[in-house]
Structures are given as C-alpha cells and as structure tokens.
Design a protein around this motif. Structure first.
Motif, PDB file in Angstrom:
ATOM      1  N   ASN A 128       0.800  -1.234   0.000  1.00 16.97           N
ATOM      2  CA  ASN A 128       0.000   0.000   0.000  1.00 16.97           C
ATOM      3  C   ASN A 128       0.835   1.289   0.000  1.00 16.97           C
ATOM      4  OD1 ASN A 128      -2.465   1.302  -0.125  1.00 16.97           O
ATOM      5  ND2 ASN A 128      -2.576   1.595   2.099  1.00 16.97           N
ATOM      6  N   PRO A 129       1.822   1.414  -0.908  1.00  9.90           N
ATOM      7  CA  PRO A 129       2.581   2.663  -0.978  1.00  9.90           C
ATOM      8  C   PRO A 129       1.756   3.736  -1.682  1.00  9.90           C
ATOM      9  CG  PRO A 129       3.269   1.214  -2.751  1.00  9.90           C
ATOM     10  CD  PRO A 129       2.235   0.460  -1.965  1.00  9.90           C
ATOM     11  N   VAL A 130       2.201   4.976  -1.581  1.00  5.88           N
ATOM     12  CA  VAL A 130       1.579   6.043  -2.388  1.00  5.88           C
ATOM     13  C   VAL A 130       1.976   5.791  -3.840  1.00  5.88           C
ATOM     14  CG1 VAL A 130       1.615   8.508  -2.889  1.00  5.88           C
ATOM     15  CG2 VAL A 130       1.586   7.715  -0.514  1.00  5.88           C
ATOM     16  N   LEU A 131       0.987   5.750  -4.747  1.00  6.92           N
ATOM     17  CA  LEU A 131       1.285   5.477  -6.161  1.00  6.92           C
ATOM     18  C   LEU A 131       1.379   6.788  -6.947  1.00  6.92           C
ATOM     19  CD1 LEU A 131      -1.110   2.461  -6.901  1.00  6.92           C
ATOM     20  CD2 LEU A 131       1.362   2.398  -6.541  1.00  6.92           C
ATOM     21  N   ILE A 132       2.510   6.979  -7.609  1.00  5.57           N
ATOM     22  CA  ILE A 132       2.645   8.158  -8.482  1.00  5.57           C
ATOM     23  C   ILE A 132       1.770   7.967  -9.723  1.00  5.57           C
ATOM     24  CG2 ILE A 132       4.264   9.449  -9.956  1.00  5.57           C
ATOM     25  CD1 ILE A 132       4.604  10.087  -7.013  1.00  5.57           C
ATOM     26  N   ASN A 133       1.829   6.787 -10.309  1.00  2.85           N
ATOM     27  CA  ASN A 133       0.973   6.450 -11.453  1.00  2.85           C
ATOM     28  C   ASN A 133       0.122   5.243 -11.093  1.00  2.85           C
ATOM     29  OD1 ASN A 133       2.428   8.418 -12.831  1.00  2.85           O
ATOM     30  ND2 ASN A 133       2.446   7.247 -14.741  1.00  2.85           N
ATOM     31  N   ASP A 134      -1.194   5.381 -11.205  1.00  2.00           N
ATOM     32  CA  ASP A 134      -2.115   4.282 -10.881  1.00  2.00           C
ATOM     33  C   ASP A 134      -1.791   3.067 -11.753  1.00  2.00           C
ATOM     34  OD1 ASP A 134      -4.955   3.691  -9.516  1.00  2.00           O
ATOM     35  OD2 ASP A 134      -4.924   2.836 -11.531  1.00  2.00           O
ATOM     36  N   LEU A 135      -1.771   1.895 -11.147  1.00  2.00           N
ATOM     37  CA  LEU A 135      -1.367   0.688 -11.891  1.00  2.00           C
ATOM     38  C   LEU A 135      -2.517   0.060 -12.665  1.00  2.00           C
ATOM     39  CD1 LEU A 135       1.005  -0.763  -9.168  1.00  2.00           C
ATOM     40  CD2 LEU A 135       1.691   0.049 -11.431  1.00  2.00           C
ATOM     41  N   ASN A 136      -3.716   0.035 -12.070  1.00  2.00           N
ATOM     42  CA  ASN A 136      -4.846  -0.598 -12.768  1.00  2.00           C
ATOM     43  C   ASN A 136      -5.193   0.125 -14.068  1.00  2.00           C
ATOM     44  OD1 ASN A 136      -5.658  -2.889 -11.090  1.00  2.00           O
ATOM     45  ND2 ASN A 136      -6.036  -1.334  -9.519  1.00  2.00           N
TER      46      ASN A 136
END
Length: 1149
Positions: A128-136
């Motif tokens: 659960n890190p902060v995502l710079i770019n959403d993966l889904n």
C-alpha cells in the motif's frame, strides 16, 4: 530482502540504489543503508522519526530504470533532504515473489514491454505505498479502444473515429465496406485520407491511406528504426485481419505535439516533425530525435490536466494534433519523460519531490512547507537593434512545367446528361466537376450508349456530334501514363469533365450560326485532359523551394548547400508559421508539394507531403476559377480580340490603338512580328500540317515504331495532339479559331523543350509565330483597356486579395501558432521571433489577374514615384508569365519605431516571370535587381523605408559573381565526419538546426545586430550551383538538361508602408465587391435555392437566393462538413475559418 536478490543486484554492476546527502551528491547504497531503510517498517516503532527517510521505489524494466531521463530526474530527487530512491532490480521484479521486493513508501511503477504488471498490482495491494501512477489504469492504456472511450467520457476532443472489432463473438462490430476513396466502418464513413490504428497500443504499425486524387497509396508508420519512422507504400487497400480503429486524418502541417505532464498542474510540450510526412527522423549529433519545446494554449493546458486526472497518471505523455484551429488528443502513452531537457529534469524532480513530501511528510512528522514559485515567468524578447525584422512572406506562384493541356467542348441536351448533373448536385451551383473514376466511368457509359444510338442517323449535325462523342469516348478510354497500375483506366488528377448549366442554350459565336440555335436549356460539357506536372516541373518547383530559403534571415549563400540555414532553422524550431494553399488542379497541388519538399528539405514521395502540408482552397474561389463560366466583360473582350485578329490586312494605327491601348512594348513588338494576323495564322496552319506529316512519316518508319518521347508519350499520342489542333484551328467556314492559339503555343513550346531530339523541321519557326500570336491573345484575354483588366482581375482573384490583406493584418497576432517556449530555448537566440509564410499556388489566370491589380489598381502614381515607373516599364516589357511565375510580398517590422507609427511596418513587392523560355536570353527585359539600394544618396538618409538598414549584415551583393562563402568569415570547428559541423554556442548544444550559430564579421555590421536572430549558416562545398546573388538566389540550377532555369526576382517596390498597402487593398476589395454584387444579383433568379449563399464570387453562375452579404459569413455554407471543429472551414476540410468582423471572407491563417 534476501541475500540472493541483493547479491544479484550488485552482480549486475549498476548503481541501482541511490541516496541523496546534504551536499546534493548521490552515492550507491550499501547493505547497512538497506537494513536501515528496510528495518524502519514496524521493527522499531520507537525509532526517532526525525531520522526517517521517505523511500521512493522505482519499479520498471532495466532499460527504463537506467535511462538518461530517469537517472537525471532521480539524481535531482535525491537532493531532497528526506528522500531516498530505491531502484528495484529487474531480476527481482521478474523472478522474485512480491513479498521479497524492496520496501518503499512511494512507488513509481509503469508498464513497458515484458513488465509483469500483475505482480506490480499485487505488490501495491500488499504494501500500500503512495502510487505516483495508478497501476490498474495502465491496463486500459494498453488498449486504444479504452483510451478513446475514456477521452470521450472526459469531454476531450479527439478525431472522429470508429472501432472495427474482428471478434467472432461480436459480428455486429465487424461491418467493413471498402470503396476506392473511403471505408464504411459499422455505418460510419471515412473518406481518404484516414488513419488505421491497431487496437493494441503496443502495436505501432499505424497506416495512413491517401486519396487517389493525391496519388493514392499509404504511409506505414512504425516504431523508429534508425533514421526512419515510416515508409510510403503504393498499397491502397486496408488490412483484412486484426481489429482496428479508423479515424479521420487531421491535417497538422507536418507537425506533431507531444505533451508530458507531471501532475495536473505541470505540462511540458514539444513539437517534432510528423512521422507521416516523409518518414525521416531528424536527429541531433547525439542521435536523439530533434524536438523543440512549444507553448501550450490555455485550452491545451486544461486538456493536459484532464488527461492526467482521467488516467490517474501523474507522469503521463500524450499526443496532440493541432488542426483546423483546434487541438485533438490522438494517443495517450502513460508514463514517459522528456528525452533531453535539463529544464524539464529540474522541473520534474521538483514537482515530484514536492508531491511526495506533501503526501508523506505529515505522516512521518517531517517539517515541510511547500515553496511557492511562479509557474510562468514572462520573457520579453529584446528588440532587434537597428535591423528590421522579417515578419511575413506572401507568395503567389504559378505551377511548374506541364504536359500540353487539351480540351474539347460540346453542348449536350440528352436527358442522361441532365440526370447525371442532378445526381451529383449540379443544380445547387449550376456547375459540376467530375474527376473521380466512378464519375468518369458514368460519363463514358453515356457516350457509348449515345454512339450506339447514333449509328442509324447520318445527317451532318448528328455527324458533328458523333465525332465529339467519339473523342469523348477515346479520351476517357485512354490509359493513364502515370497511374495505370494503381487505378486502371482513370486517374482524377489527369482528366476531368465539367458540366455547366446553360438556361437558354449556348450563345453562338457568329450571327450566321444563330439560325441553328435550339431553344431551351442545355449543358456545356467540357472535357479536359493532359496538363500533368512533368518531372521537369517537379524539379523546378523543388529547386525554387530551396532557393526561397534565401529570402529568410540567415539564408544568404549557397541556397542548396546545407539543410540547416535560416529558414530551416526557423521552421525546425517551430518559429515559422507556414501554410501552403493550392487550387484543386493536380499539377498545381503537386507543384506545391514539390516546392514544400525543397523549402523544408523533406525526402521521399510527394503524396504524403501533399496531404499534410498543402491545403486545398477550392471551396471558396480562393485559387480556383472556372474559365468556362466567363463574366460578361471577358466575353466581350474575347469577341473584340476575335474580330481584330480575323482581319486579312496589315495592322493599322487604329488596330494598334484598339489592341494595345496601354502601349505595352511586349504587345507592340508582337504585333510588328505578326504584321497581318490572318496571313500569320495561314503560316501557322501550314506549319502544323507539315508537322503532322513529318510525324506520320516517322510512324511509318520501322526504326521509330517504339520511340519513347518525353514523359512516356508515344508518337501516336503526339500525332493525336497535333492532328486535333490542325482540325480545330481552321474552322469549316475557313476562319481561324484564335482561342486555339494558346494551345498551339503550349504544344510547340513543350515539344521544342522536351522532344527536340526528334529534329522535326520548322518547329522553331512555328514556335516564333505562335509565340507572337500568344503574346497578344493570352494577356489581352484578361482585358484590353486598363478598366477591363481591373474588372476581370477583380472577378478572378478578389477572394485571394482579401486573404492577402488578412495575412498582412494578422502578422502580429500569433496566438494560434506553435510558439517556442522561451524558458527551454537556451540554444536559440530569439525564441520570440516568428515569421509567417503564406504560399498560394495557382494557375495562369490568377497570376495575370493579381499582377493587373497591382499594375492598374492605383497602388502608386507612376508620375510621382520613379521606382514604380521603372517597375511598370519592366512589367510592360515582360512577354509571358511562364511556369513558376512568382509575385512575392514581404513585410518587415522596425522595432525601433513607435508601434503606432506608419514607419513601423514596411512592405516590399517582388516579381519573377518564371521559367526562361527558348531563345529568351537575348531579348529578356532587364529589371533593377532584387532589393536594390535607393537611387539617390539623400533618400538613403531620409527615407525610413530604405533598404540600407535591412541589408547591412551582408556584403555588397551587386559585385558578387560567386555564392557568398561565409566560411571565409566565420570560424568553424569541423567534426571528424566529413561535411558535418559543430559551432560554438553558449549552451554547448550540438544539434542540427540548433547549434549552427555563425555570424558574418562584415565591416559594416553593428553590435546591435547579434540579438536580431539573423543567424547565418556556413555550408560545406558539397553541392555548388553557379548562382549569382547580385540579383537573386534563383538565378541558376541549369544542371538538368531538361529543366530551364528561372528568372530572378525583381523588386517592383521596396519602400511601401503597411498602411499604404492596406488602404489600397481595402479600396480594391470594396469596389470589387460592389461590382460583383451587381453581377450576382442579376443571376439570383437562375436556380431554385438549394443551399445557403455561396461565397464563390469569382464565377459567373454562382447561385444566390438572396443578395449575398459579403461582410457576414454564411452560417452553414454548402461545403460545411460537420467535422469536430467548431469553426467552419472556408478553404475546404483542411483549413479552419477565422471569422473576423473587419473582413468579408473568413479564412484560415
């Protein structure tokens, strides 16, 4: 983290783990650092949070992680005191379970070929890190259908498109109907040019299909391989396997804009040459594709924000197409960085670092306040010292060398022709032009049917009609010499049929024919063929394009020497606002494309250049005119010419006054050569008969059986040409049809130049006599008296005059063009400088008409202005406006003058009569050179329009006999590679079009010149033309034996003010509009109203149901296409309209 994975990382030998220290330097992390970082998760909750580092993890394939942009940005990110960067090793990503991946607080992860996106999604769920770019969302980005769906849902403009899914489970989504020039996808029709994209975003094999009228075939784009990004293919049919998106092609003038966001509030934009243009990738000295940062408009910044948020990609790249006055998104690439910009690297690291700190600093109790900085620092370009700045170049150019035009007219009354006229909407305008193969096939079918019916009849009137129908059938059945293999029998670029509605039938040429005139309406059928641009014409246009570069700052010197001089530099850095217009004739469009190829140093086929760079302006009469729908004045003029030229006696003083009231030396000389017009016509007819006999004898000679003439013509086709002229020139009543004289001259000029190897007797005598006749007939068809010339000229080119006026007025309103971003432009001396170029390619009628307007419209008084008098004397001595004739208007700005001063803007008018004809050298009229100095010294000092200021960066060109060799004056560092150069610049950037910063050290040069941006370029002595710059750069290129050289530009006037020119054009447009309004009003009841009022005011049978309000653009004209653009295209689908209250016409800039 396991020892094995750690060991694997170090074995790779790459500095994957970087940590920033206070000094701002980076070092590789050791095991102790890693234990400190990894151990901080839950193992020692009581540890002092102030020592805690925020870990940013980079999870991507090695090729991306170790790329220069990523390294540059991560090094800068490490300079944040509390941020540590961890790069996940590729071996770990591919082969270890996510539980063993390094720990991080913030994850930068993105998909590329081979990347296990599923595992990255699993890791994000686990840690659960902060995502710079959403993966889904990255799954969606891999499917162009999903990308377009999301863009549409967000209300972002994108090209009109349809999806063809070849899915056996969904057959309703796989309806494809392919026509010759269009496809229909699930009921949605796309006319060529259109784009075919695979639905997978990973598949870069995008095809663009071109219409048959532009040459057909397709451009095949692919992921860059070396120096190529696309190739041209003759294949015109779409792919039959796989699923595709079909979309409307957007004409972008050969430029793509790539936008890179870093969060919703930051976007960097770069322009590059479109890969579809010629397929050649422009690279700098480091092998990087050449791109230049450009300014985004407010609307485009909003689009960037929407794209960033809709796809949940903080770092996101997408493609913009600027077309028709709007910006359309055509692709979203997801995570991508700018390749080579230090400014972007600084900005990106700063934005990302602030974003990470804002998100995580409170959580880790790190003291942090976001620094407030101004987003856009306004940069004001410095003035250009005492130099005037070139702001605008407008050129009207006739097409290049062509095959002889051939024409056949016949009046038709059969119901089949009327049915065809109605089927294609002829009643809307009273005129119909048929060029498409399907349409020509229908005309051929009618001709065949009528000929079959006529077999039973044998009276003389039917016989005449029969011979015309047989000729119609023969021409339409002819194989096209160029496009046989691609399109079977027809190529719309080579043949066309025009039908004009005649409410009372065709008026007869003489009183004796009136007895036979039938009542009721008829159609005038005009069949035209031939008139293709020849290879020589292409060479002429391309070379003239190269030569034109010399008129721009930094263009002096050998014009063909090196592709990077002033104009190319302006264009490649997107400071050149270029639009090219052409009439709808194939030869004109191909001339425009060849000229663009030379001007911009493009490579490859003309078709892609034509489709992307050349706007077709035929929809509003801008560059087209239907010479078969003559205005009353021109019909009267032709009748008078016919009458004078039918007299079988020597020209009298009265004839000289009637035929040459202006006293033009070229006319008077031609009349002296002719002496007796009928006797001269007798001689011409005899010479034509002699010529046809000689060709017949050649045909009977076995040695000549397979003789190939120029441009694939055969002796049979040549004989057909001359036999038709022999028949048509001398009519049944024994009189001569003088309207055939231009055609005779056309043919003999062509054969003298291109088929001289046949050594036919008396061709030079035929050339001499037919030329003398043509030198009278051709110019005088556009009016005999000054008043007639002006009236006819206004009828032909009023829309063009209005457009030129708009071009001059709008020069300092550059909001809609690609603007170079000043903050990123360290290697460019004058990022604010912009030059607007408008090129109009057209036919002889418009060139004659525009020249008449300048000559007889009252621009200047010959009695009061000595320079204008000399210019008028020169124009009167010019006998012919040959191929590649140019009328050039140049606008300069003197930044030292008050903006409201009349002296602020300065206009020059130049002219060249085009290609040199046979035997022209001895009697060619002499002008006064290109941009000559003022004739009197005191004028130089007192006249603010003097060119002395403009040319002080050059040596005295009047004494030059060789090209200016800048190398003697400019120190150059030569690279080891032959022919390549590096020049010193303050940014040490060595890239083509960017770092060639050479300044001449002329003794007259003042220190203020440097900031003006007039960068000169030294050129290697690879290709030298013996071109004398004493008069103009276009003096030469006589290297090709079949290509005559072009006369240099001559300056007609070099000290006009913009106000003076603007007032002249305004008065002219007002008078022209009033006279045409009266003419149009008298025609308003001719047809029922089928449409909104047409703007095509330069033709006779323009239908109107109500008086045309020329100062109010029609709300939805007949040519409105309903495209996504919210502005109406006034110059065909490829050019937007810019409505302006002060103008009578809306035109794209």
């Amino acid at each position: 983290m396991s020892q094995s994975s750690g060991q694997g990382m170090y074995n790779s030998g790459l500095p994957r783990f970087l940590v920033g220290n206070e000094g701002g330097e980076s070092r590789q992390l050791d095991d102790k650092d890693m234990r400190n970082i990894s151990g901080s998760y839950g193992e020692d909750e009581e540890e002092d949070q102030s020592e805690r580092q925020i870990v940013v993890g980079i999870c991507s394939m090695m090729k991306k992680s170790k790329s220069k942009p990523m390294t540059e940005i991560m090094e800068r990110l490490c300079k944040f005191e509390y941020i540590t960067v961890v790069i996940f090793p590729e071996e770990v990503i591919l082969h270890e379970p996510v539980e063993k991946w390094p720990l991080c607080d913030c994850l930068i992860s993105f998909h590329s070929k081979g990347f296990p996106l599923d595992k990255a999604v699993g890791y994000a769920k686990l840690r659960n890190p902060v995502l710079i770019n959403d993966l889904n969302m990255q799954y969606y980005i891999q499917d162009r259908r999903e990308v377009y769906r999301i863009l549409q849902e967000e209300g972002i403009d994108l090209p009109r498109y349809a999806v063809l899914n070849r899915d056996p489970d969904r057959p309703e989504e796989c309806n494809l109907v392919e026509g010759e020039d269009h496809v229909e996808v699930n009921g949605e029709v796309f006319h060529k040019p259109f784009v075919e994209k695979p639905v997978s975003a990973e598949d870069h094999n995008v095809y663009i299909y071109y219409p048959t009228s532009a040459g057909g075939g397709s451009q095949r784009l692919f992921r860059k391989i070396g120096s190529r990004s696309s190739v041209y293919s003759p294949e015109s049919t779409v792919r039959k396997t796989g699923s595709y998106i079909y979309e409307e092609f957007m004409p972008t003038d050969g430029t793509d804009v790539k936008v890179y966001t870093v969060g919703p509030d930051y976007a960097h934009a770069e322009a590059r040459k479109s890969p579809a243009l010629d397929g050649k990738v422009e690279r700098d000295s480091e092998g990087k594709e050449i791109r230049y940062p450009v300014m985004l408009t407010a609307m485009e910044k909003l689009v960037a924000r929407k794209v960033c948020l809709a796809f949940k990609q903080t770092v996101c790249g997408f493609d913009l197409l600027r077309a028709n006055g709007h910006s359309f998104v055509c692709d979203v690439n997801g995570f991508s960085f700018v390749k080579n910009s230090m400014k972007y690297y600084d900005d990106c690291a700063k934005v990302l670092g602030n974003m990470v700190m804002r998100e995580l600093a409170p959580q880790f109790h790190i003291p942090w306040s976001i620094p407030m900085e101004a987003e856009d620092i306004p940069i004001v370009p410095t003035t250009s010292g005492t130099m005037m700045e070139l702001r605008c170049v407008i050129a009207v150019i006739r097409h290049g060398d062509r095959t002889p035009k051939q024409k056949m007219k016949m009046e038709v009354r059969n119901a089949l022709f009327f049915d065809l006229f109605e089927k294609y909407g002829g009643y809307k305008t009273g005129k119909l032009k048929l060029k498409k193969p399907k349409q020509l096939q229908e005309v051929l079918d009618i001709a065949r049917q009528l000929l079959a019916e006529l077999v039973l009849h044998n009276d003389c009137e039917i016989e005449e009609k029969k011979s015309k129908l047989e000729q119609l059938k023969t021409v339409l059945e002819m194989e096209s010499s160029l496009n046989d293999n691609q399109y079977g029998h027809f190529s719309g670029i080579n043949r066309k049929v025009q039908l004009t509605y005649l409410p009372n039938g065709q008026p007869k040429a003489s009183s004796e024919e009136e007895d036979y005139q039938k009542e009721g309406p008829s159609l005038l059928l005009v069949l035209k063929w031939g008139g293709e641009l020849t290879p020589a014409g292409r060479v002429q246009a391309e070379e003239l394009g190269r030569a034109f570069r010399c008129m721009y700052p930094g263009g002096q010197g050998d014009y063909a020497g090196f592709p990077g001089c002033g104009l190319l530099r302006l264009h490649s850095t997107y400071r050149h606002d270029l639009k090219i217009y052409a009439s709808d004739e194939g030869r004109v469009q191909m001339t425009a494309a060849a000229f663009a190829k030379g001007l911009l140093a493009l490579e490859g086929e003309l078709t892609p250049i034509l489709v992307q760079m050349v706007k077709s302006a035929n929809m509003n009469g801008l560059l087209d005119s239907d010479s078969d729908s003559l205005i009353d004045c021109q019909q009267r003029v032709k009748a008078r010419l016919h009458e004078i030229m039918q007299k079988n006696k020597d020209f009298s003083e009265e004839d000289y006054n009637k035929l040459a009231p202006t006293g033009s030396p070229s006319l008077v000389n031609s009349m002296r050569v002719i002496v007796n017009p009928v006797r001269t016509c007798d001689q011409v007819h005899t010479l034509i008969k002699s010529l046809t006999c000689q060709i017949c004898r050649r045909l009977e000679d076995p040695k000549s059986a397979d003789l190939q003439l120029y441009h694939s013509e055969t002796l049979e086709l040549m004989l057909q040409r001359w036999s038709k002229l022999e028949r048509d020139f001398r009519m049944k009543n024994g009189r001569y049809d003088i309207s055939k004289i231009p055609d005779i001259y056309d043919c003999v000029k062509y054969d003298t130049q291109h088929n001289s190897s046949l050594s036919l007797e008396d061709t030079l005598e035929l050339f001499r006599l037919s030329r003398a006749l043509a030198d009278i007939i051709i110019p005088q068809e556009y009016g005999i008296t000054k008043a007639e010339k002006l009236d006819i000229a206004s009828a032909y080119c009023l829309p063009l005059v209005k457009k030129i006026q708009l071009d001059l007025q709008r020069t300092h309103e550059d909001e809609a063009v690609n603007k170079l971003h000043p903050l990123y432009s360290r290697g460019v001396m004058s990022p604010g400088r912009h030059v607007r170029t408008r090129l109009y390619f057209t036919s002889e009628s418009h060139v004659h008409s525009l020249l008449s307007i300048f000559r007889y419209g009252g621009l200047l008084d010959e009695q009061k202005d000595e320079q204008w008098k000399q210019a008028m004397d020169y124009l009167s001595a010019v006998t012919e406006l040959n191929y590649m004739t140019q009328i050039v208007i140049m606008l300069y700005e003197d930044n030292n003058k008050d903006p409201s001063s009349e002296e602020r803007f300065h206009v020059e008018l130049h002219f060249s009569p085009g290609v040199k004809g046979c035997k022209d050298e001895d009697n060619a009229p002499m002008g006064f050179g290109f941009r000559p100095a003022s004739s009197e010294n005191h004028e130089k000092q007192t006249n603010p329009g003097s060119l002395e200021d403009l040319s002080q960066d050059e040596p005295d060109r009047a004494v030059l006999t060789e090209p200016i060799n800048i190398q003697r004056k400019s120190p150059l560092i030569r690279n080891r590679k032959a022919g390549s150069m590096e020049a010193l610049s303050e940014s040490n950037t060595s890239s083509r079009g960017l770092a060639y910063r050479i300044f001449p050290s002329s003794s007259r040069q003042s220190p203020e010149i440097k900031p003006s941006g007039l960068e000169l370029l030294s050129m290697p002595p690879v290709k030298r033309f013996s071109v004398s710059y004493a008069r103009h750069p276009t003096n030469g290129f006589e290297g090709c034996s079949l290509v005559p050289s072009i006369y240099p530009l001559e300056t007609l006037h070099n000290s006009l003010s913009l106000k003076q020119v603007d007032e002249f054009l305004t008065a002219l447009c007002k008078n022209g509009s009033e006279s045409q309004f009266k003419r149009l009003k008298s025609l308003s009841a001719m047809f029922e109203s089928h449409s909104q009022p047409s703007i095509d005011v330069d033709s006779q049978e323009t239908p109107v149901s109500t008086p045309i309000q020329l100062n109010q653009p029609a709300s939805k004209p007949v040519w409105y296409t309903g495209s996504p653009s919210s502005t109406v295209s006034s110059a065909g689908p490829s050019s937007p309209s810019v409505a302006e209250p002060s103008s009578n016409f809306g035109f794209n800039e």
